[in-house]
Design an enzyme around this catalytic site. Structure first.
Site, short mmCIF file in Angstrom:
data_model
loop_
_atom_site.label_atom_id
_atom_site.label_comp_id
_atom_site.label_asym_id
_atom_site.label_seq_id
_atom_site.Cartn_x
_atom_site.Cartn_y
_atom_site.Cartn_z
N GLU A 130 0.80 -1.30 0.05
CA GLU A 130 0.10 0.12 0.03
C GLU A 130 0.99 1.31 0.03
O GLU A 130 0.61 2.33 -0.73
CB GLU A 130 -1.09 0.02 1.29
N ASP A 131 2.01 1.18 0.80
CA ASP A 131 2.68 2.59 0.95
C ASP A 131 4.13 2.42 0.66
O ASP A 131 4.67 3.54 0.92
CB ASP A 131 2.52 2.81 2.64
#
Ligand code: MN
Length: 276
Positions: free
Chosen positions: A68-69
């Site tokens: 996700e990051d």
């Protein structure tokens, strides 16, 4: 051993490899609270370890935000750690896209959707551990976000945790959310409870040796004896039912005795009732 200690002692283990991988992937990233992003991944994994969950899930906890990051892709993760961990991380990523806006007619549907999307309860455990750390660092976010996340925590995740039998944890999430959802009520409660709590705790400490003596005479030995304070949020809900009158709340703080067997519990209750 903490997750960090496991990773340092055995860098080639699954947890050790996940630790290094996540630390490198998040290198240079900061949380809004000013701490390195990796602290969040580590805190999540550490919570999972305290719940005595298997090491695959702990490793997935360390890796839960890398897709996700960071620049890491799902394929990278799959190649490095295999299908199971990639599946768990993907589940957590999917859950992060579901947001409670307070508008849902039935929040129950949202809870069911979360369980359905997770497919595997381990995904929910990772999400709950993730949420715990997010709640502890919620102060760093802007007020509008704080309120939304706190509401979501209370309505969705604390409720899910409760149904999974994680009552203590559910109460912890509710207490973390409470000051953001009802700041005025929270402040009022803290002010009004502090004095009553102190008084009653002192009283219990006073009778504790008498109680110990009584139990000893009855041939009873508790495994543990400790003080349990009622959690703020559950206290608040109870006060609403008792005209906000602290004097009517008898379990503000309690002395808790734990025995090995049920017959011992009843014997202790009998001994206590003889005097009180
Ligand atoms: Mn996270």
């Amino acid at each position: 051993m903490t997750v960090k200690e496991i990773a340092q002692k055995n860098p080639e283990s699954l947890i050790g490899r996940a630790y290094t991988f996540a630390e490198q992937a998040h290198a240079g990233q900061m949380r809004k609270s000013g701490e390195p992003y990796f602290n969040h991944a580590l805190a999540t994994a550490e919570t999972l370890r305290r719940w005595h969950i298997d090491e695959v899930t702990i490793a997935a906890g360390l890796l839960h935000d890398v897709v996700e990051d960071t620049a890491v892709t799902e394929e990278n993760l799959q190649n490095a750690f295999g299908d199971e961990i990639a599946f768990l991380v993907d589940g957590v990523t999917k859950l992060s896209r579901i947001k409670y806006r307070g508008a849902e007619a039935k929040v129950e549907n949202l809870r069911k959707m979360i369980l359905a999307i997770s497919q595997d309860l381990r995904v929910v455990f990772i999400k709950l551990a993730d949420r715990l750390h997010n709640m502890k660092t919620l102060w760093a976010l802007p007020p509008a976000k704080q309120k939304r996340i706190a509401l979501e925590t209370n309505e969705v995740y604390a409720a899910l945790a409760y149904r999974l039998g994680m009552w203590e944890f559910s109460g912890e999430l509710q207490d973390l959310a409470f000051p953001y959802i009802q700041p005025t009520e929270y402040r009022w409660l803290k002010q009004h409870v502090a004095g009553a709590y102190q008084t009653r705790r002192k009283y219990l400490e006073l009778i504790r040796p008498m109680l110990e003596e009584k139990l000893k005479n009855a041939g009873l030995k508790p495994l543990a004896m400790d003080f349990r304070a009622k959690r703020y949020y559950s206290l608040y809900k109870k006060l609403l039912r008792y005209d906000m009158d602290i004097e009517k709340i008898y379990d503000l703080v309690a002395l808790r005795l734990i025995f090995e067997t049920i017959p011992e519990c009843y014997a202790a209750l009998g001994a206590i009732h003889q005097q009180w």
